[in-house]
Enzyme design. Structure first.
Site, PDB file in Angstrom:
ATOM      1  N   SER A 160       0.761  -1.300   0.038  1.00 49.04           N
ATOM      2  CA  SER A 160      -0.026  -0.022  -0.040  1.00 49.04           C
ATOM      3  C   SER A 160       0.907   1.348   0.130  1.00 49.04           C
ATOM      4  O   SER A 160       1.707   1.547  -0.744  1.00 49.04           O
ATOM      5  CB  SER A 160      -0.730   0.004   1.085  1.00 49.04           C
ATOM      6  OG  SER A 160      -2.024   0.942   1.114  1.00 49.04           O
ATOM      7  N   HIS A 364      -7.650  -5.357   0.150  1.00 49.76           N
ATOM      8  CA  HIS A 364      -6.406  -4.710   0.275  1.00 49.76           C
ATOM      9  C   HIS A 364      -5.771  -5.153   1.454  1.00 49.76           C
ATOM     10  O   HIS A 364      -4.666  -5.114   1.470  1.00 49.76           O
ATOM     11  CB  HIS A 364      -6.979  -2.962   0.541  1.00 49.76           C
ATOM     12  CG  HIS A 364      -5.730  -2.250   0.329  1.00 49.76           C
ATOM     13  ND1 HIS A 364      -5.255  -2.048  -0.916  1.00 49.76           N
ATOM     14  CD2 HIS A 364      -5.430  -1.376   1.213  1.00 49.76           C
ATOM     15  CE1 HIS A 364      -4.043  -1.248  -0.767  1.00 49.76           C
ATOM     16  NE2 HIS A 364      -4.030  -0.890   0.373  1.00 49.76           N
TER      17      HIS A 364
END
Ligand code: NAG
Ligand code: NAG
Ligand code: NAG
Ligand code: NAG
Ligand code: NAG
Ligand code: NAG
Ligand code: NAG
Length: 388
Positions: A160, A364
């Site tokens: 990320s 995610h």
């Protein structure tokens, strides 16, 4: 699911609880019988970063290579050790014969420290976005690691924001491309205009007002672990209904598949996440959601001209990134959606491969907290790194 006022209060709450129940990385790792070291790196602008190192595995001490792991926004080095040996990435790499270093970016739980600025009393401390993490923290940390180990290059894995800052470094400090032997991006967040996550979209919508709000109240730190969560959310997390509720509040931010969450681990996760960041880091991401560009912080027309010499913030030049790079992404990622990831892949100077996680629901946060992350993602990382 959760109302706007709740979201807003999550985003701007600033309650000064004393940190009491946080699980510390050195304690976690030592309890597993692995060697662990704490190091301090000082950046050129005075931030003192507390980074962690597992110099070798429990038994295997025949090292040749150095791995460096970089966490995402609101997270810390704990991401890579939380679940223990065989499950979290740092142990897996240490057992493979890597000397494993884990960064902590400025302003997070471990790196609220500066040579002259006090993060508690001087808001100048919080005037940074991930631009500074990429252009100042990472270069300082990498130079420190190279000096300590006597190596000339390292193996880099980011998740990320840990990928965003790599690309900022590669574009703004090109001399660092050769100091990274190979780079693996997990769920890269670079282009964000197709992002689905509702909370980040709402934040993007409130970009300007939120910025003014934070200036008004002098609130420049976002979501520090425990201060914000300890008393309120952890109470919600006892009992079945509570668990589901708190799971939603936490993970609605970034996304997790219902099949990847190990409920037993939730209390442990809550002691380390969120680990804090600056308001500007979140706003910088919100700007990317709105603009569809990968560019520097938008300071407003007049200040942009003063600072950058043009009325819009300049793009980071991804074609200048020559480090051999791999991308691992997933179909159901609410933040790094496939369309945006494909655009990144096409823009990179030296892409070696792009892989889709073999699970349609993988989200995610599952790259770090997912039950199947070792089988679906970490084994792939090990094999990619070993090719270089
Ligand atoms: C120890 O690490 C080396 C170097 O990475 C590797 O070749 C070897 O297979 C490892 N041995 C064991 C027992 O894990
Ligand atoms: C700040 O960094 C110094 C090392 O330069 C360290 O000794 C000190 O403990 C750190 N303080 C905090 C609050 O982390
Ligand atoms: C914060 O630090 C800056 C830079 O050192 C200094 O100019 C300013 O006076 C400080 N502000 C406070 C409130 O201490
Ligand atoms: C690189 O780092 C590893 C791990 O710390 C070390 O064992 C090795 O000797 C270093 N290589 C060189 C050329 O110094
Ligand atoms: C992905 O994460 C979001 C946010 O937690 C969640 O609402 C969504 O249902 C997740 N997707 C799947 C297929 O589980
Ligand atoms: C969930 O976490 C608990 C506690 O660490 C562990 O004992 C269990 O094996 C985990 N379950 C799965 C499916 O990984
Ligand atoms: C990026 O590459 C272009 C073309 O090779 C070059 O003109 C530019 O100076 C580079 N940017 C940086 C930051 O090195």
């Amino acid at each position: 699911m959760i109302s706007l006022p709740v979201i807003m209060s999550i985003l701007i709450t600033q309650v000064a609880f004393v940190v009491t129940s946080t699980v510390l990385v050195p304690e976690l790792v030592a309890a597993e019988g692995y060697p662990i070291e704490s190091h301090y790196v000082t950046t050129t602008d005075g931030y003192i970063l507390n980074i962690h190192r597992i110099p070798h595995g429990k038994t295997n001490k025949t090292l040749e290579k150095v791995a460096y792991l970089q966490h995402g926004i609101l997270q810390s080095s704990s991401n890579f050790v939380l679940y223990g040996p065989g499950k979290s990435l740092a142990y897996i790499l240490a057992d493979e014969g890597y000397d494993v270093w884990m960064g902590n970016s400025r302003g997070n739980f471990y790196s609220r420290n500066h040579t002259t600025l006090d993060p508690d009393t001087n808001s100048t401390f919080w005037q940074f976005s991930w631009n500074e993490v990429g252009s100042l923290d990472l270069p300082a940390t990498i130079d420190y690691v190279l000096e300590q180990t006597g190596n000339t290059s390292i193996y880099y894995v980011g998740h990320s924001q840990g990928t965003t800052v790599f690309y900022v470094m590669g574009a703004t400090r090109p001399e660092y491309n050769d100091k990274i032997k190979v780079q693996v991006s997990l769920a890269p967040t670079v282009f964000l205009n197709h992002m689905i996550s509702p909370v980040l979209r709402i934040l993007a919508f409130f970009e300007e007002p939120l910025y003014r709000l934070s200036e008004l109240f002098g609130v420049n730190e976002l979501l520090p672990a425990d201060r914000f969560l300890a008393n309120s959310i952890q109470e919600l997390c006892s009992g079945d209904v509570g668990t589901i509720l708190c799971e939603n509040i936490l993970f609605v931010l970034f996304g997790i598949s219902p099949f990847q969450m190990n409920i037993t681990e939730l209390p442990l996760i809550l002691k380390t996440v969120p680990a804090g960041c600056s308001t500007k880091e979140a706003i910088h991401f919100a700007q990317l959601v709105n603009s569809g560009k990968f560019c520097q912080y938008d300071l407003g027309n007049a200040t942009n001209i003063e600072t950058y010499g043009e009325s819009t913030p300049p793009d980071y030049d991804l074609s200048n990134i020559t480090t051999p790079s791999y991308i691992i992404h997933s179909k159901n990622d609410w933040v790094a959606v496939t369309k945006d990831v494909d655009r990144l892949a096409a823009a990179l100077g030296n892409l070696k491969g792009k892989y889709l996680v073999d699970d349609d629901l993988f989200n995610h946060s599952d790259f770090i907290f997912g039950i199947n992350a070792p089988a679906l993602v970490y084994s792939k990382i090990v094999s990619l790194l070993s090719q270089h």
